[in-house]
Design an enzyme around this catalytic site. Sequence first.
Site, PDB file in Angstrom:
ATOM      1  N   LYS A   1     -30.987-114.056 -12.439  1.00  0.00           N
ATOM      2  CA  LYS A   1     -31.424-113.533 -11.145  1.00  0.00           C
ATOM      3  C   LYS A   1     -31.013-114.446  -9.986  1.00  0.00           C
ATOM      4  O   LYS A   1     -30.654-113.970  -8.912  1.00  0.00           O
ATOM      5  CB  LYS A   1     -32.945-113.342 -11.164  1.00  0.00           C
ATOM      6  CG  LYS A   1     -33.444-112.475 -10.021  1.00  0.00           C
ATOM      7  CD  LYS A   1     -34.918-112.124 -10.205  1.00  0.00           C
ATOM      8  CE  LYS A   1     -35.403-111.276  -9.034  1.00  0.00           C
ATOM      9  NZ  LYS A   1     -36.832-110.945  -9.158  1.00  0.00           N
TER      10      LYS A   1
ATOM     11  N   PHE B   1     -40.782-115.202 -18.888  1.00  0.00           N
ATOM     12  CA  PHE B   1     -41.159-113.793 -18.916  1.00  0.00           C
ATOM     13  C   PHE B   1     -39.920-112.909 -18.999  1.00  0.00           C
ATOM     14  O   PHE B   1     -38.987-113.069 -18.231  1.00  0.00           O
ATOM     15  CB  PHE B   1     -41.973-113.449 -17.664  1.00  0.00           C
ATOM     16  CG  PHE B   1     -42.336-111.987 -17.599  1.00  0.00           C
ATOM     17  CD1 PHE B   1     -43.166-111.420 -18.557  1.00  0.00           C
ATOM     18  CD2 PHE B   1     -41.836-111.182 -16.594  1.00  0.00           C
ATOM     19  CE1 PHE B   1     -43.499-110.084 -18.508  1.00  0.00           C
ATOM     20  CE2 PHE B   1     -42.157-109.836 -16.538  1.00  0.00           C
ATOM     21  CZ  PHE B   1     -42.995-109.284 -17.494  1.00  0.00           C
ATOM     22  N   GLN B   2     -39.922-112.002 -19.933  1.00  0.00           N
ATOM     23  CA  GLN B   2     -38.819-111.067 -20.171  1.00  0.00           C
ATOM     24  C   GLN B   2     -37.479-111.767 -20.394  1.00  0.00           C
ATOM     25  O   GLN B   2     -36.432-111.256 -20.026  1.00  0.00           O
ATOM     26  CB  GLN B   2     -38.720-110.027 -19.045  1.00  0.00           C
ATOM     27  CG  GLN B   2     -39.965-109.142 -19.012  1.00  0.00           C
ATOM     28  CD  GLN B   2     -39.772-107.861 -18.231  1.00  0.00           C
ATOM     29  OE1 GLN B   2     -39.057-107.829 -17.243  1.00  0.00           O
ATOM     30  NE2 GLN B   2     -40.429-106.794 -18.675  1.00  0.00           N
TER      31      GLN B   2
ATOM     32  N   GLU C   1     -33.201 -97.263 -21.673  1.00  0.00           N
ATOM     33  CA  GLU C   1     -31.912 -97.949 -21.533  1.00  0.00           C
ATOM     34  C   GLU C   1     -30.902 -97.553 -22.603  1.00  0.00           C
ATOM     35  O   GLU C   1     -29.693 -97.600 -22.374  1.00  0.00           O
ATOM     36  CB  GLU C   1     -32.113 -99.464 -21.526  1.00  0.00           C
ATOM     37  CG  GLU C   1     -32.772 -99.996 -20.252  1.00  0.00           C
ATOM     38  CD  GLU C   1     -34.302 -99.982 -20.321  1.00  0.00           C
ATOM     39  OE1 GLU C   1     -34.857 -99.381 -21.267  1.00  0.00           O
ATOM     40  OE2 GLU C   1     -34.943-100.585 -19.424  1.00  0.00           O
TER      41      GLU C   1
ATOM     42  N   MET D   1     -29.810 -83.304 -42.976  1.00  0.00           N
ATOM     43  CA  MET D   1     -28.822 -84.114 -43.689  1.00  0.00           C
ATOM     44  C   MET D   1     -29.514 -84.997 -44.729  1.00  0.00           C
ATOM     45  O   MET D   1     -29.003 -85.217 -45.822  1.00  0.00           O
ATOM     46  CB  MET D   1     -28.026 -84.960 -42.690  1.00  0.00           C
ATOM     47  CG  MET D   1     -26.855 -85.694 -43.295  1.00  0.00           C
ATOM     48  SD  MET D   1     -25.705 -84.595 -44.134  1.00  0.00           S
ATOM     49  CE  MET D   1     -24.565 -84.173 -42.837  1.00  0.00           C
TER      50      MET D   1
HETATM   51  C1  FAD Z   1     -23.271 -87.663 -40.652  1.00  0.00           C
HETATM   52  C2  FAD Z   1     -21.845 -88.083 -40.486  1.00  0.00           C
HETATM   53  C3  FAD Z   1     -20.859 -87.542 -41.277  1.00  0.00           C
HETATM   54  C4  FAD Z   1     -19.523 -87.868 -41.090  1.00  0.00           C
HETATM   55  N1  FAD Z   1     -18.575 -87.233 -41.837  1.00  0.00           N
HETATM   56  C5  FAD Z   1     -17.268 -87.393 -41.514  1.00  0.00           C
HETATM   57  C6  FAD Z   1     -16.242 -86.614 -42.131  1.00  0.00           C
HETATM   58  O1  FAD Z   1     -16.507 -85.758 -42.977  1.00  0.00           O
HETATM   59  N2  FAD Z   1     -14.966 -86.798 -41.747  1.00  0.00           N
HETATM   60  C7  FAD Z   1     -14.629 -87.721 -40.772  1.00  0.00           C
HETATM   61  O2  FAD Z   1     -13.460 -87.830 -40.439  1.00  0.00           O
HETATM   62  N3  FAD Z   1     -15.569 -88.492 -40.213  1.00  0.00           N
HETATM   63  C8  FAD Z   1     -16.875 -88.340 -40.536  1.00  0.00           C
HETATM   64  N4  FAD Z   1     -17.816 -89.101 -39.898  1.00  0.00           N
HETATM   65  C9  FAD Z   1     -17.378 -90.113 -38.919  1.00  0.00           C
HETATM   66  C10 FAD Z   1     -16.986 -91.413 -39.604  1.00  0.00           C
HETATM   67  O3  FAD Z   1     -18.145 -92.139 -39.904  1.00  0.00           O
HETATM   68  C11 FAD Z   1     -16.080 -92.258 -38.664  1.00  0.00           C
HETATM   69  O4  FAD Z   1     -16.707 -92.469 -37.444  1.00  0.00           O
HETATM   70  C12 FAD Z   1     -14.753 -91.606 -38.382  1.00  0.00           C
HETATM   71  O5  FAD Z   1     -14.188 -91.055 -39.548  1.00  0.00           O
HETATM   72  C13 FAD Z   1     -13.793 -92.619 -37.790  1.00  0.00           C
HETATM   73  O6  FAD Z   1     -12.783 -91.969 -37.104  1.00  0.00           O
HETATM   74  P1  FAD Z   1     -11.366 -92.651 -36.867  1.00  0.00           P
HETATM   75  O7  FAD Z   1     -10.786 -93.080 -38.156  1.00  0.00           O
HETATM   76  O8  FAD Z   1     -10.595 -91.678 -36.051  1.00  0.00           O
HETATM   77  O9  FAD Z   1     -11.661 -93.988 -36.104  1.00  0.00           O
HETATM   78  P2  FAD Z   1     -12.264 -94.403 -34.704  1.00  0.00           P
HETATM   79  O10 FAD Z   1     -13.602 -94.966 -34.955  1.00  0.00           O
HETATM   80  O11 FAD Z   1     -12.121 -93.375 -33.662  1.00  0.00           O
HETATM   81  O12 FAD Z   1     -11.319 -95.622 -34.428  1.00  0.00           O
HETATM   82  C14 FAD Z   1     -10.101 -95.476 -33.808  1.00  0.00           C
HETATM   83  C15 FAD Z   1      -9.017 -96.309 -34.459  1.00  0.00           C
HETATM   84  O13 FAD Z   1      -7.884 -96.214 -33.607  1.00  0.00           O
HETATM   85  C16 FAD Z   1      -7.547 -97.473 -33.095  1.00  0.00           C
HETATM   86  N5  FAD Z   1      -7.206 -97.324 -31.679  1.00  0.00           N
HETATM   87  C17 FAD Z   1      -8.028 -97.316 -30.606  1.00  0.00           C
HETATM   88  N6  FAD Z   1      -7.343 -97.137 -29.476  1.00  0.00           N
HETATM   89  C18 FAD Z   1      -6.052 -97.028 -29.839  1.00  0.00           C
HETATM   90  C19 FAD Z   1      -4.859 -96.822 -29.120  1.00  0.00           C
HETATM   91  N7  FAD Z   1      -4.835 -96.684 -27.791  1.00  0.00           N
HETATM   92  N8  FAD Z   1      -3.700 -96.771 -29.807  1.00  0.00           N
HETATM   93  C20 FAD Z   1      -3.691 -96.926 -31.159  1.00  0.00           C
HETATM   94  N9  FAD Z   1      -4.796 -97.104 -31.896  1.00  0.00           N
HETATM   95  C21 FAD Z   1      -5.964 -97.148 -31.239  1.00  0.00           C
HETATM   96  C22 FAD Z   1      -8.729 -98.368 -33.310  1.00  0.00           C
HETATM   97  O14 FAD Z   1      -8.303 -99.708 -33.452  1.00  0.00           O
HETATM   98  C23 FAD Z   1      -9.350 -97.776 -34.571  1.00  0.00           C
HETATM   99  O15 FAD Z   1      -8.772 -98.331 -35.723  1.00  0.00           O
HETATM  100  C24 FAD Z   1     -19.166 -88.817 -40.107  1.00  0.00           C
HETATM  101  C25 FAD Z   1     -20.161 -89.408 -39.333  1.00  0.00           C
HETATM  102  C26 FAD Z   1     -21.488 -89.031 -39.490  1.00  0.00           C
HETATM  103  C27 FAD Z   1     -22.513 -89.654 -38.614  1.00  0.00           C
HETATM  104  C1  TPP Z   2     -31.412 -93.413 -35.289  1.00  0.00           C
HETATM  105  C2  TPP Z   2     -31.183 -92.831 -36.637  1.00  0.00           C
HETATM  106  N1  TPP Z   2     -32.155 -92.886 -37.582  1.00  0.00           N
HETATM  107  C3  TPP Z   2     -31.951 -92.352 -38.806  1.00  0.00           C
HETATM  108  C4  TPP Z   2     -30.761 -91.771 -39.119  1.00  0.00           C
HETATM  109  C5  TPP Z   2     -30.536 -91.184 -40.515  1.00  0.00           C
HETATM  110  N2  TPP Z   2     -30.330 -89.719 -40.413  1.00  0.00           N
HETATM  111  C6  TPP Z   2     -29.096 -89.164 -40.440  1.00  0.00           C
HETATM  112  S1  TPP Z   2     -29.115 -87.508 -40.230  1.00  0.00           S
HETATM  113  C7  TPP Z   2     -30.796 -87.502 -40.133  1.00  0.00           C
HETATM  114  C8  TPP Z   2     -31.551 -86.212 -39.937  1.00  0.00           C
HETATM  115  C9  TPP Z   2     -31.210 -85.511 -38.684  1.00  0.00           C
HETATM  116  O1  TPP Z   2     -32.068 -84.409 -38.546  1.00  0.00           O
HETATM  117  P1  TPP Z   2     -31.806 -83.320 -37.443  1.00  0.00           P
HETATM  118  O2  TPP Z   2     -31.573 -83.955 -36.134  1.00  0.00           O
HETATM  119  O3  TPP Z   2     -32.892 -82.319 -37.488  1.00  0.00           O
HETATM  120  O4  TPP Z   2     -30.418 -82.686 -37.896  1.00  0.00           O
HETATM  121  P2  TPP Z   2     -30.071 -81.745 -39.145  1.00  0.00           P
HETATM  122  O5  TPP Z   2     -29.468 -82.624 -40.185  1.00  0.00           O
HETATM  123  O6  TPP Z   2     -31.324 -81.102 -39.599  1.00  0.00           O
HETATM  124  O7  TPP Z   2     -29.093 -80.781 -38.591  1.00  0.00           O
HETATM  125  C10 TPP Z   2     -31.314 -88.795 -40.271  1.00  0.00           C
HETATM  126  C11 TPP Z   2     -32.752 -89.110 -40.279  1.00  0.00           C
HETATM  127  C12 TPP Z   2     -29.764 -91.764 -38.122  1.00  0.00           C
HETATM  128  N3  TPP Z   2     -28.550 -91.263 -38.351  1.00  0.00           N
HETATM  129  N4  TPP Z   2     -30.005 -92.270 -36.891  1.00  0.00           N
END
Ligand code: FAD
Ligand code: TPP
Lengths: 587, 169
Positions: free
Chosen positions: A165, A115-116, A53, A483
């Site tokens: 249900k 259940f569930q 899911e 990472m």
């Molecule tokens: C491993 C990892 C590394 C990351 N590193 C980076 C990085 O280096 N740089 C980076 O940028 N991010 C990075 N992120 C992502 C980061 O965590 C955030 O998800 C991201 O920066 C948020 O993007 P955003 O500010 O565009 O917001 P979003 O989460 O896209 O939010 C959108 C915003 O716009 C508003 N909005 C929505 N619809 C509308 C509309 N129609 N009109 C006006 N406003 C609207 C919402 O209210 C909200 O405030 C990383 C994520 C991971 C998992």
């Molecule tokens: C569900 C979940 N569990 C744990 C993490 C923490 N986490 C972030 S990146 C990462 C490793 C990802 O490994 P891989 O998919 O091999 O990508 P790589 O960084 O090696 O490119 C982990 C464990 C996460 N982001 N999501």
Amino acid sequence: MSEQKLTGAQIIIKALKDQGVDTIFGYPGGAVLPIYDALFQQNDLRHILVRHEQAAVHAAEGYARSTGKVGCVLVTSGPGATNAVTGLLDALCDSIPIVCLSGQVPTHLIGNDAFQEADTTGITRPCTKHNYLVKDVNNLARTLHEAFYVARSGRPGPVLIDVPKDVQFADGIYVPPTEVKHKTYRPQVKPEIARVEEAIELIANAKRPVFYTGGGVINAGPFAAKLLTQFVKATGFPITSTLMGLGAFPASDGQWLGMLGMHGTYEANLAMYNCDVMINIGARFDDRVTGKLSEFAPFSKKIHVDIDPSSINKTVEVDIPIVGDCGAVLEDMLRIWKARAKRPDQAALKEWWGQIDGWRARNCLNYNRTESVIKPQYALERLRDALRGKDHYVTTEVGQHQMWAAQFLPFDQPNRWMTSGGLGTMGYGLPAAIGAQIAHPDAIVVDVSGEASFLMNMQEIGTAVQYRAPVKIFILNNQYMGMVRQWQELLHGSRFSQSYSEALPDFVKLAEAWGCVGLRATTVAEVDEVIEKMLAVTDRPCIVDIAVDPKENCFPMIPGGKAHNEILFGPDDSPSSATPEDGMVLV
Amino acid sequence: MDESKIEKHTIAVLVDNEPGVLARVIGLFSGRGYNIESLTVAEVNNADHLSRITLVTSGTRMVIEQIKAQLDRLVPIHRVHDLTDEGPSVERELALVKVAGTGEKRIEALRLADIFKATVLDATLTSFVFELTGSTAQVDDFVGLMSQLGLVEASRTGVVAMSKGPSGF
Ligand SMILES: Cc1cc2nc3c(=O)[nH]c(=O)nc-3n(C[C@H](O)[C@H](O)[C@H](O)COP(=O)(O)OP(=O)(O)OC[C@H]3O[C@@H](n4cnc5c(N)ncnc54)[C@H](O)[C@@H]3O)c2cc1C
Ligand SMILES: Cc1ncc(C[n+]2csc(CCOP(=O)(O)OP(=O)(O)O)c2C)c(N)n1
Ligand SMILES: [Mg+2]
């Protein structure tokens, strides 16, 4: 006609159709059997049977993000609903419109530990934009229409409807969407013009401006992306975007600085640090973007456009807040800009671009090009070239490969790039790719994956095979949770605690076991050939195992708690001594 | 302006009286780590099923603004009013206070109750239950005094509040 009686299950199907739903991702169980029975007896709504899911929600996210429509999910009570929770929170964090229907035990058993049974509305309350428990069949149609309205309006998000249900069996009255108006929820779409005018004056007088745009532009639709591009072109200003906003402005344009933030480019982050006017359009000052708050763009006046007032002044205080939809605001901005015949200070802008070009010359995404091992960046550059000019969508899992994909794959259009940004959910990419592929059967859909993330939802290959969704799973296999390993190397004395991907399967054989195509590249010379073969597969999924350098780290990197001008460029920069303690605690 | 100054605000919220709405409000406060100093809720409009929640919370200016924006974004919420910001308002809470004792302490308790305009809801030879309506500070004072005169328990409603003048919610 309006007094027509239908069963609850039939009402659900009819409401979905009237809401324009053509595809629903789900998994059956006891508490939703009446709905599955009603699905069986019709042909307009297509049901995609996932294998878990959580994947149903991610697939619906991929479907939604790549089409701009609301994604739709159907799960059973108890474990079905709890399995969906991660997906729902993922959609909440990334503002993806989803309507999720869950079955519930019959009304008279609620609260009896039946259940569930699960308190699904209780569990999902903080994981959804809104949720409902429908106890009266006569409220069902209205609630469904409301749910779609709430999911797609304002800041989009997931909405769950829990349906016992007995309500699915009961006869009730159907009301069409046109007769439903929400009592309370009216997000502000049109901005206050005075604020927009103020913003235009500030923009026109900027000396070192930068556009910082985000997922909100994508949420606002392709038209908003077009307006953004026009406005940015009209000003001649540099533009950067968050991970979530990639593609709203064409990456092939000279004004594009690349992504900003923790793994953003040097030029984007330094433009942010040094700017005097920041124009934030639909981004939310996430901590991965701002770094150290007290040193975030310290010399700037800030304009912030966001449809959600709670995003404004949440972490960063801004000078000109504008509440409204990005599209509506950009329309006004462009109109006023033109009407007032604005022209920015060309001399200042020239000097600013000169500075930016200096930063660009640092070539921050450069990596050690070698013949001896496949660098992940190299594999992505080759993928980029192979995809150029082809109709394609890219999803990712979470980790280094995700950041490299953001750095090395250019997007010239919105809705082409799907990644889990806010929650960072490993296992998002494959089901999201399936959802995107179902919506765009003739396009190329690639899931840029890591070997560890792939294992989180790999059961979904079964789904892809069943529906002949020819998704390409492009695994950058570094044999590590890269990472995690990178942070351990930089911040925890290279103690690689539990981050090695032990006991990996043979991905080629795994593909073959499912009747898919499996490919592997272990040398630089094989990369192009494997990509070519991968793109030639159009009738089934393809799993590609690229054996990349296990030691490669993702740069540039701004370590947690650091400012935009404290960037690590590569393995020779040592951060560990320099990382402040308050930075260590950040994720 | 001191940005780190902690302010106390009374916020009135009009909501649809539907299942789960209170859980949404409370979950918002606990989930985001905001303070709730007091919260009262009851239906105020039976025909439209509207309830009014009165909240007393504290935080920096930025946090208070964030709390209001977060409340406003909950779907079943009609309106959010910051009574502290929006000009003069009246605030009251009601307390039931049980005091047990005999002799001089009992007499003193009754005398103080009279000064505070508390009424006696229940009396036995060894106890009283007082009802007191007043500002939070008055109730605090009364309960404080009673604690030296045989306080058994106090039950308080928390603050209800309303703006002064003719305009309404
Ligand atoms: C491993 C990892 C590394 C990351 N590193 C980076 C990085 O280096 N740089 C980076 O940028 N991010 C990075 N992120 C992502 C980061 O965590 C955030 O998800 C991201 O920066 C948020 O993007 P955003 O500010 O565009 O917001 P979003 O989460 O896209 O939010 C959108 C915003 O716009 C508003 N909005 C929505 N619809 C509308 C509309 N129609 N009109 C006006 N406003 C609207 C919402 O209210 C909200 O405030 C990383 C994520 C991971 C998992
Ligand atoms: C569900 C979940 N569990 C744990 C993490 C923490 N986490 C972030 S990146 C990462 C490793 C990802 O490994 P891989 O998919 O091999 O990508 P790589 O960084 O090696 O490119 C982990 C464990 C996460 N982001 N999501
Ligand atoms: Mg890996």
